[in-house]
Write a protein that holds these residues in place. Structure first.
Motif, PDB file in Angstrom:
ATOM      1  N   ALA A  55     -19.293 -16.449 -92.598  1.00  0.00           N
ATOM      2  CA  ALA A  55     -18.643 -17.526 -93.350  1.00  0.00           C
ATOM      3  C   ALA A  55     -18.163 -18.628 -92.410  1.00  0.00           C
ATOM      4  CB  ALA A  55     -17.466 -16.964 -94.145  1.00  0.00           C
ATOM      5  N   GLY A  56     -18.264 -19.894 -92.857  1.00  0.00           N
ATOM      6  CA  GLY A  56     -17.803 -21.024 -92.057  1.00  0.00           C
ATOM      7  C   GLY A  56     -18.344 -22.329 -92.597  1.00  0.00           C
ATOM      8  N   GLY A  57     -17.839 -23.428 -92.037  1.00  0.00           N
ATOM      9  CA  GLY A  57     -18.329 -24.756 -92.402  1.00  0.00           C
ATOM     10  C   GLY A  57     -17.539 -25.462 -93.483  1.00  0.00           C
ATOM     11  N   ALA A  58     -16.498 -24.837 -94.044  1.00  0.00           N
ATOM     12  CA  ALA A  58     -15.717 -25.470 -95.103  1.00  0.00           C
ATOM     13  C   ALA A  58     -14.819 -26.566 -94.538  1.00  0.00           C
ATOM     14  CB  ALA A  58     -14.875 -24.435 -95.833  1.00  0.00           C
ATOM     15  N   PRO A  59     -14.540 -27.619 -95.306  1.00  0.00           N
ATOM     16  CA  PRO A  59     -13.592 -28.643 -94.859  1.00  0.00           C
ATOM     17  C   PRO A  59     -12.198 -28.061 -94.636  1.00  0.00           C
ATOM     18  CG  PRO A  59     -14.862 -29.400 -96.755  1.00  0.00           C
ATOM     19  CD  PRO A  59     -15.154 -27.930 -96.601  1.00  0.00           C
ATOM     20  N   ALA A  60     -11.389 -28.794 -93.900  1.00  0.00           N
ATOM     21  CA  ALA A  60     -10.022 -28.345 -93.629  1.00  0.00           C
ATOM     22  C   ALA A  60      -9.222 -28.257 -94.931  1.00  0.00           C
ATOM     23  CB  ALA A  60      -9.343 -29.309 -92.667  1.00  0.00           C
ATOM     24  N   PRO A  61      -8.277 -27.333 -95.011  1.00  0.00           N
ATOM     25  CA  PRO A  61      -7.449 -27.222 -96.225  1.00  0.00           C
ATOM     26  C   PRO A  61      -6.623 -28.480 -96.471  1.00  0.00           C
ATOM     27  CG  PRO A  61      -7.202 -25.278 -94.832  1.00  0.00           C
ATOM     28  CD  PRO A  61      -7.936 -26.296 -94.017  1.00  0.00           C
TER      29      PRO A  61
END
Length: 273
Positions: free
Chosen positions: A124-130
């Motif tokens: 899992a990875g690559g999501a924008p910052a919260p």
């Protein structure tokens, strides 16, 4: 539409199998005689969930990955009939279609893709910052810009004051989707996503119209909790079209994206066909 009586605890009231009556809480912002698409989108997903439950029962390992809606015309505040069918059945991939019929015609269509769940934590990875947490954000009222029962039902908080075409907001509601029925987490979440087109307006809605013709939601993770986070950018082109683009969040972080195609015209111009 039902009379405005307090308290109104649901956006829709069931009146028969796959038939619903909107309450004042579903009232739209452009016209008092229409319903807002946001709760209708949630209702379409709710009926898709019920359809899948009759097919698969409680044991279901498929997860919602995409839902695309087309808004086919005026959404009159009248009784709604939902028709659902499986377009592409499967054990690992499934496509379901739902149609909302209002006043004798199909007013909106939703198609939802489901795919098999699995443990992909290791990659899992690559999501924008919260986004900043809802508790750290300031209350903000959309009612200064938009009328209608649906907007009135929302609690909104902003990470920073919105500017034309840009906003980062949290929303939640104490109003349930359907009276007497429990909606899934993703149906309740999607019931608020269409508000993205109203949180970062580029022009005053008293001077310009910019309704969306569609809404497409892609998810890389299932939503959790009551808060819907909208990190939204609105773009107007030079020839009557626009695009509302949103990174979707819940309190744990980013979960996906939403896109809405806009038809942009001066208020009082030719209505959409």
């Amino acid at each position: 539409m039902t009379e405005n009586r307090a308290p109104v605890s649901a956006y829709f009231e069931p009146v028969g199998p796959a038939r619903y009556r909107p309450t004042i809480r579903a009232q739209g912002a452009w016209n008092p005689g229409e319903i807002h698409f946001s709760p209708l989108g949630g209702l379409l997903v709710h009926e898709i969930d019920k359809h899948r439950m009759t097919q698969h029962g409680a044991v279901n390992t498929l997860r919602l990955g995409r839902v695309g809606f087309d808004i086919l015309g005026f959404l009159a505040a009248e009784e709604i009939e939902i028709q659902v069918e499986t377009i592409r059945p499967g054990h690992t991939i499934e496509l379901i279609e739902a149609r909302a019929r209002i006043a004798g015609r199909t007013a909106a269509v939703g198609r939802a893709w489901f795919s098999a769940a699995g443990d992909t934590t290791a990659v899992a990875g690559g999501a924008p910052a919260p986004m900043p947490a809802p508790e750290t954000c300031l209350p903000w009222s959309m009612r200064e810009t938009w009328p209608g029962g649906f907007v009135e039902s929302l609690e909104t908080r902003v990470a920073r004051p919105p500017i034309p075409g840009r906003a980062t907001v949290w929303q939640r509601t104490g109003t349930v989707l359907v009276a007497g029925e429990r909606a899934s987490a993703h149906a309740a979440y999607i019931a608020l996503v269409d508000t993205a087109n109203g949180v970062a307006v580029r022009q005053r809605p008293t001077e310009w119209m910019f309704p969306n013709l569609d809404l497409t939601v892609h998810l890389h993770r299932q939503p959790l909790g009551d808060w819907v986070g909208l990190d939204t950018t609105v773009t107007f082109g030079s020839d009557g079209q626009g695009l509302t683009s949103t990174v979707l969040h819940d309190a744990a972080g980013a979960i996906g994206r939403a896109e809405q195609l806009l038809t942009v015209r001066p208020l009082g111009g030719a209505a959409a066909g």
